[in-house]
Design a protein around this motif. Structure first.
Motif, short mmCIF file in Angstrom:
data_model
loop_
_atom_site.label_atom_id
_atom_site.label_comp_id
_atom_site.label_asym_id
_atom_site.label_seq_id
_atom_site.Cartn_x
_atom_site.Cartn_y
_atom_site.Cartn_z
N THR A 81 0.84 -1.20 0.00
CA THR A 81 0.00 0.00 0.00
C THR A 81 0.87 1.25 0.00
O THR A 81 0.57 2.21 -0.70
N GLU A 82 1.94 1.22 0.77
CA GLU A 82 2.86 2.36 0.81
C GLU A 82 3.41 2.65 -0.58
O GLU A 82 3.49 3.80 -1.00
N VAL A 85 0.60 4.35 -2.73
CA VAL A 85 0.19 5.72 -2.38
C VAL A 85 1.36 6.70 -2.35
O VAL A 85 1.15 7.91 -2.24
N ALA A 86 2.60 6.21 -2.46
CA ALA A 86 3.78 7.07 -2.39
C ALA A 86 3.72 8.26 -3.35
O ALA A 86 4.07 9.38 -2.96
N HIS A 88 1.33 9.99 -4.12
CA HIS A 88 0.33 10.94 -3.64
C HIS A 88 0.62 11.43 -2.22
O HIS A 88 -0.23 12.07 -1.61
N LEU A 89 1.79 11.11 -1.71
CA LEU A 89 2.09 11.35 -0.30
C LEU A 89 1.93 12.81 0.11
O LEU A 89 1.37 13.12 1.16
N ARG A 90 2.37 13.74 -0.72
CA ARG A 90 2.27 15.16 -0.37
C ARG A 90 0.81 15.57 -0.21
O ARG A 90 0.44 16.24 0.76
N HIS A 91 -0.04 15.15 -1.14
CA HIS A 91 -1.48 15.46 -1.04
C HIS A 91 -2.09 14.80 0.20
O HIS A 91 -2.92 15.40 0.88
N ILE A 92 -1.67 13.57 0.47
CA ILE A 92 -2.22 12.84 1.62
C ILE A 92 -1.88 13.58 2.92
O ILE A 92 -2.73 13.74 3.79
N LEU A 93 -0.64 14.05 3.04
CA LEU A 93 -0.23 14.75 4.26
C LEU A 93 -0.99 16.07 4.44
O LEU A 93 -1.37 16.43 5.56
#
Length: 192
Positions: A81-82, A85-86, A88-93
């Motif tokens: 999963t990591e 989603v990596a 998109h990490l900036r948007h997720i944070l």
């Protein structure tokens, strides 16, 4: 004898349940609508179904790991999963910060000023305390209940023993359990 349905809405489940128990026995179907989960907020902003699929996959992998006593498949699912989603990490944070500031309340998601969201959440907390807890339940020591809420909020996800917790807030163990039941019924806490 008309085929009419009434929808009764209130932010206080405890108040609704008390009213149902008094006058609507056998004629009411209660549905609880909780604040949004983080994955719901991601989908609201990003519109990506893969976030929901990833969340469901992790939930299933965790349940299997616990049931089977084998954590390796869960850790493998987390790593996979990591990787997905990596990008998109900036948007997720950024969305995580918004989620923390709004606590998953849909009406606060698009609030541009974090101080407004913070003020509204404080109002909600005060309403739950004043209306749901003090107004619906038999609270004999409001100060101890308030201390208990603060302690639990400060120590989220920690383990407690009833005896130790009761001593800290100055309650008997029986009263502490009763107050925890009230908090759970009003949704500020969940015990596991």
């Amino acid at each position: 004898k008309l085929a009419i349905k009434f929808f009764i809405s209130d932010s206080s489940l405890a108040a609704i349940q008390r009213g149902v128990a008094q006058s609507l026995i056998g004629r009411c179907d209660t549905h609880v609508v909780l604040p949004m989960q983080f994955v719901d907020v991601l989908m609201y902003y990003e519109g990506r179904k893969e976030f929901n699929l990833a969340s469901l996959g992790l939930r299933d992998a965790f349940a299997k790991a616990v049931k089977n006593g084998a954590p390796r498949p869960f850790f493998k699912a987390v790593q996979e999963t990591e990787g997905r989603v990596a990008p998109h990490l900036r948007h997720i944070l950024v969305r995580l910060q918004a989620y923390i500031a709004t606590d998953g309340y849909p009406e606060l998601l698009d609030t541009p000023d974090p101080s407004v969201a913070t003020r509204r959440l404080r109002e909600y907390t005060d309403l739950v305390f004043a209306r749901d807890l003090l107004g619906v339940f038999d609270i004999r020591n409001p100060r101890a209940l308030n201390d208990l809420i603060g302690l639990l909020a400060d120590q989220t996800a920690n383990r407690f023993e009833y005896v130790g917790l009761a001593k800290i807030v100055g309650l008997s163990v029986d009263t502490l359990r009763e107050y925890l039941d009230y908090l759970e019924a009003s949704f500020p806490i969940i015990r596991s």
